[in-house]
Design a protein around this motif. Structure first.
Motif, PDB file in Angstrom:
ATOM      1  N   HIS A  36       0.832  -1.205   0.000  1.00  0.00           N
ATOM      2  CA  HIS A  36       0.000   0.000   0.000  1.00  0.00           C
ATOM      3  C   HIS A  36       0.868   1.258   0.000  1.00  0.00           C
ATOM      4  N   VAL A  37       1.954   1.230   0.761  1.00  0.00           N
ATOM      5  CA  VAL A  37       2.869   2.370   0.756  1.00  0.00           C
ATOM      6  C   VAL A  37       3.429   2.583  -0.654  1.00  0.00           C
ATOM      7  N   ALA A  38       3.819   1.488  -1.303  1.00  0.00           N
ATOM      8  CA  ALA A  38       4.345   1.598  -2.667  1.00  0.00           C
ATOM      9  C   ALA A  38       3.302   2.182  -3.623  1.00  0.00           C
ATOM     10  N   GLU A  39       2.037   1.833  -3.407  1.00  0.00           N
ATOM     11  CA  GLU A  39       0.971   2.400  -4.250  1.00  0.00           C
ATOM     12  C   GLU A  39       0.930   3.921  -4.137  1.00  0.00           C
ATOM     13  N   GLN A  40       1.212   4.444  -2.958  1.00  0.00           N
ATOM     14  CA  GLN A  40       1.164   5.898  -2.774  1.00  0.00           C
ATOM     15  C   GLN A  40       2.287   6.594  -3.539  1.00  0.00           C
ATOM     16  N   TYR A  41       3.295   5.837  -3.935  1.00  0.00           N
ATOM     17  CA  TYR A  41       4.383   6.386  -4.740  1.00  0.00           C
ATOM     18  C   TYR A  41       4.206   6.071  -6.236  1.00  0.00           C
ATOM     19  N   GLY A  42       2.977   5.752  -6.609  1.00  0.00           N
ATOM     20  CA  GLY A  42       2.671   5.573  -8.021  1.00  0.00           C
ATOM     21  C   GLY A  42       2.892   4.185  -8.568  1.00  0.00           C
ATOM     22  N   ILE A  58       6.399 -14.656   1.769  1.00  0.00           N
ATOM     23  CA  ILE A  58       5.601 -14.105   0.666  1.00  0.00           C
ATOM     24  C   ILE A  58       6.368 -12.949   0.034  1.00  0.00           C
ATOM     25  N   LEU A  59       6.447 -12.971  -1.294  1.00  0.00           N
ATOM     26  CA  LEU A  59       7.107 -11.909  -2.053  1.00  0.00           C
ATOM     27  C   LEU A  59       6.083 -11.276  -2.987  1.00  0.00           C
ATOM     28  N   VAL A  60       6.022  -9.953  -2.992  1.00  0.00           N
ATOM     29  CA  VAL A  60       5.071  -9.218  -3.831  1.00  0.00           C
ATOM     30  C   VAL A  60       5.829  -8.425  -4.881  1.00  0.00           C
ATOM     31  N   ARG A  61       5.305  -8.417  -6.086  1.00  0.00           N
ATOM     32  CA  ARG A  61       5.897  -7.650  -7.171  1.00  0.00           C
ATOM     33  C   ARG A  61       4.965  -6.497  -7.530  1.00  0.00           C
ATOM     34  N   MET A  62       5.538  -5.301  -7.637  1.00  0.00           N
ATOM     35  CA  MET A  62       4.786  -4.098  -8.014  1.00  0.00           C
ATOM     36  C   MET A  62       5.432  -3.497  -9.264  1.00  0.00           C
ATOM     37  N   TYR A  63       4.658  -2.725 -10.029  1.00  0.00           N
ATOM     38  CA  TYR A  63       5.217  -2.045 -11.195  1.00  0.00           C
ATOM     39  C   TYR A  63       4.798  -0.576 -11.187  1.00  0.00           C
ATOM     40  N   ARG A  64       5.633   0.248 -11.795  1.00  0.00           N
ATOM     41  CA  ARG A  64       5.339   1.672 -11.854  1.00  0.00           C
ATOM     42  C   ARG A  64       4.134   1.909 -12.762  1.00  0.00           C
ATOM     43  N   ASP A  65       3.104   2.515 -12.207  1.00  0.00           N
ATOM     44  CA  ASP A  65       1.864   2.773 -12.932  1.00  0.00           C
ATOM     45  C   ASP A  65       2.058   4.010 -13.826  1.00  0.00           C
ATOM     46  N   PRO A  66       1.905   3.864 -15.147  1.00  0.00           N
ATOM     47  CA  PRO A  66       2.150   4.999 -16.040  1.00  0.00           C
ATOM     48  C   PRO A  66       0.991   5.993 -16.125  1.00  0.00           C
ATOM     49  N   HIS A  67      -0.135   5.702 -15.479  1.00  0.00           N
ATOM     50  CA  HIS A  67      -1.289   6.590 -15.595  1.00  0.00           C
ATOM     51  C   HIS A  67      -1.017   7.946 -14.922  1.00  0.00           C
ATOM     52  N   PRO A  68      -1.547   9.033 -15.487  1.00  0.00           N
ATOM     53  CA  PRO A  68      -1.321  10.369 -14.906  1.00  0.00           C
ATOM     54  C   PRO A  68      -1.738  10.477 -13.444  1.00  0.00           C
ATOM     55  N   ALA A  69      -2.832   9.803 -13.070  1.00  0.00           N
ATOM     56  CA  ALA A  69      -3.287   9.867 -11.674  1.00  0.00           C
ATOM     57  C   ALA A  69      -2.240   9.291 -10.735  1.00  0.00           C
ATOM     58  N   PRO A 206      -0.545  -6.462 -16.171  1.00  0.00           N
ATOM     59  CA  PRO A 206       0.783  -6.026 -16.630  1.00  0.00           C
ATOM     60  C   PRO A 206       1.199  -6.786 -17.870  1.00  0.00           C
ATOM     61  N   GLY A 207       1.816  -6.077 -18.804  1.00  0.00           N
ATOM     62  CA  GLY A 207       2.186  -6.695 -20.068  1.00  0.00           C
ATOM     63  C   GLY A 207       1.178  -6.419 -21.157  1.00  0.00           C
ATOM     64  N   HIS A 208      -0.030  -5.952 -20.755  1.00  0.00           N
ATOM     65  CA  HIS A 208      -1.070  -5.585 -21.729  1.00  0.00           C
ATOM     66  C   HIS A 208      -1.182  -4.076 -21.817  1.00  0.00           C
ATOM     67  N   ALA A 209      -1.225  -3.409 -20.657  1.00  0.00           N
ATOM     68  CA  ALA A 209      -1.345  -1.955 -20.665  1.00  0.00           C
ATOM     69  C   ALA A 209      -0.120  -1.265 -20.094  1.00  0.00           C
ATOM     70  N   ASN A 210       0.682  -1.999 -19.321  1.00  0.00           N
ATOM     71  CA  ASN A 210       1.828  -1.396 -18.648  1.00  0.00           C
ATOM     72  C   ASN A 210       3.069  -1.495 -19.528  1.00  0.00           C
ATOM     73  N   PRO A 211       3.579  -0.389 -20.053  1.00  0.00           N
ATOM     74  CA  PRO A 211       4.721  -0.462 -20.955  1.00  0.00           C
ATOM     75  C   PRO A 211       6.011  -0.864 -20.281  1.00  0.00           C
ATOM     76  N   PHE A 212       6.044  -0.873 -18.933  1.00  0.00           N
ATOM     77  CA  PHE A 212       7.275  -1.185 -18.234  1.00  0.00           C
ATOM     78  C   PHE A 212       7.370  -2.645 -17.834  1.00  0.00           C
ATOM     79  N   ALA A 213       6.237  -3.361 -17.951  1.00  0.00           N
ATOM     80  CA  ALA A 213       6.242  -4.747 -17.466  1.00  0.00           C
ATOM     81  C   ALA A 213       7.021  -5.630 -18.413  1.00  0.00           C
ATOM     82  N   SER A 214       7.647  -6.660 -17.834  1.00  0.00           N
ATOM     83  CA  SER A 214       8.387  -7.613 -18.646  1.00  0.00           C
ATOM     84  C   SER A 214       7.449  -8.684 -19.153  1.00  0.00           C
TER      85      SER A 214
END
Length: 214
Positions: A36-42, A58-69, A206-214
């Motif tokens: 949740h903290v990572a979400e606040q950083y986009g 447990i390991l969680v993977r997050m990606y940088r959200d490219p949306h303006p919001a 991720p991988g469909h709309a997220n340009p940064f996803a592998s």
């Protein structure tokens, strides 16, 4: 002190990388709070899986959200919490902890649900089911070879009932989590492996709309 170092390390990843890993953690509540903290950083939630000895972490993977919001949320968070990870306040968390403030409890709870669904789906995959039933069969065969047919019958039946009950309880629990996510407005989708995932409305995997996803 450990929490401060952990948040600092996570923010270091956020400053350098478009994909970050959170954890490994023993508890889903703690890793969900950090996510949740990572979400606040986009950043946006990607997926979770078990790791470590016997899959206890447990390991969680997050990606940088490219949306303006998301970019606006990141800028607002940096302005409001300039010393996060360095002794200052952390978005959504009580000072010095990863215990959610009242306004963060609901989004953290939904992250917990998404993480648990991913972890439980991983545990219920076909390979692990085959391993479980194969182990049951191997035990029965070994007892028969040792000339213990009664033990093979009783032990095999008991283990099969235990495995079947566990699988059924897991399916019921996944259904309850899925219902909570649906009620909260999340949309069910299937990923490339056929697993059910839940996304916020208007999102894609991720991988469909997220340009940064592998």
């Amino acid at each position: 002190m450990f929490t401060e170092r952990q948040i600092s390390a996570m923010l270091g990843q956020i400053a350098r990388q478009d994909d970050v890993e959170i954890g490994p953690e023993q508890t889903v509540g703690r890793v969900a709070a950090l996510a949740h903290v990572a979400e606040q950083y986009g950043y946006a939630y990607d997926r979770a899986h078990r790791t470590g000895h016997n899959g206890m972490l447990i390991l969680v993977r997050m990606y940088r959200d490219p949306h303006p919001a998301a970019r606006a949320r990141e800028a607002a968070t940096i302005a409001a919490h300039p010393q996060a990870g360095n002794g200052g306040t952390v978005p959504g968390m009580r000072p010095g902890t990863v215990k959610p403030l009242p306004e963060a409890q609901e989004p953290v709870a939904r992250l917990k649900d998404r993480i648990m669904l991913d972890v439980m789906a991983e545990a219920a995959n076909k390979r692990q089911k085959l391993f479980a039933w194969g182990s049951c069969g191997a035990m029965v065969l070994m007892l028969l070879i040792l000339g213990m047919p009664v033990a093979a019958l009783v032990g095999g039946a008991a283990l099969a009932a235990f495995l079947g009950g566990g699988l059924k309880l897991g399916a019921i629990r996944r259904q309850r989590i899925a219902r909570r996510l649906t009620d909260a407005g999340f949309v069910p989708v299937s990923d490339d492996h056929g697993r059910q995932r839940f996304l916020e409305p208007g999102r894609q995997l991720p991988g469909h709309a997220n340009p940064f996803a592998s």
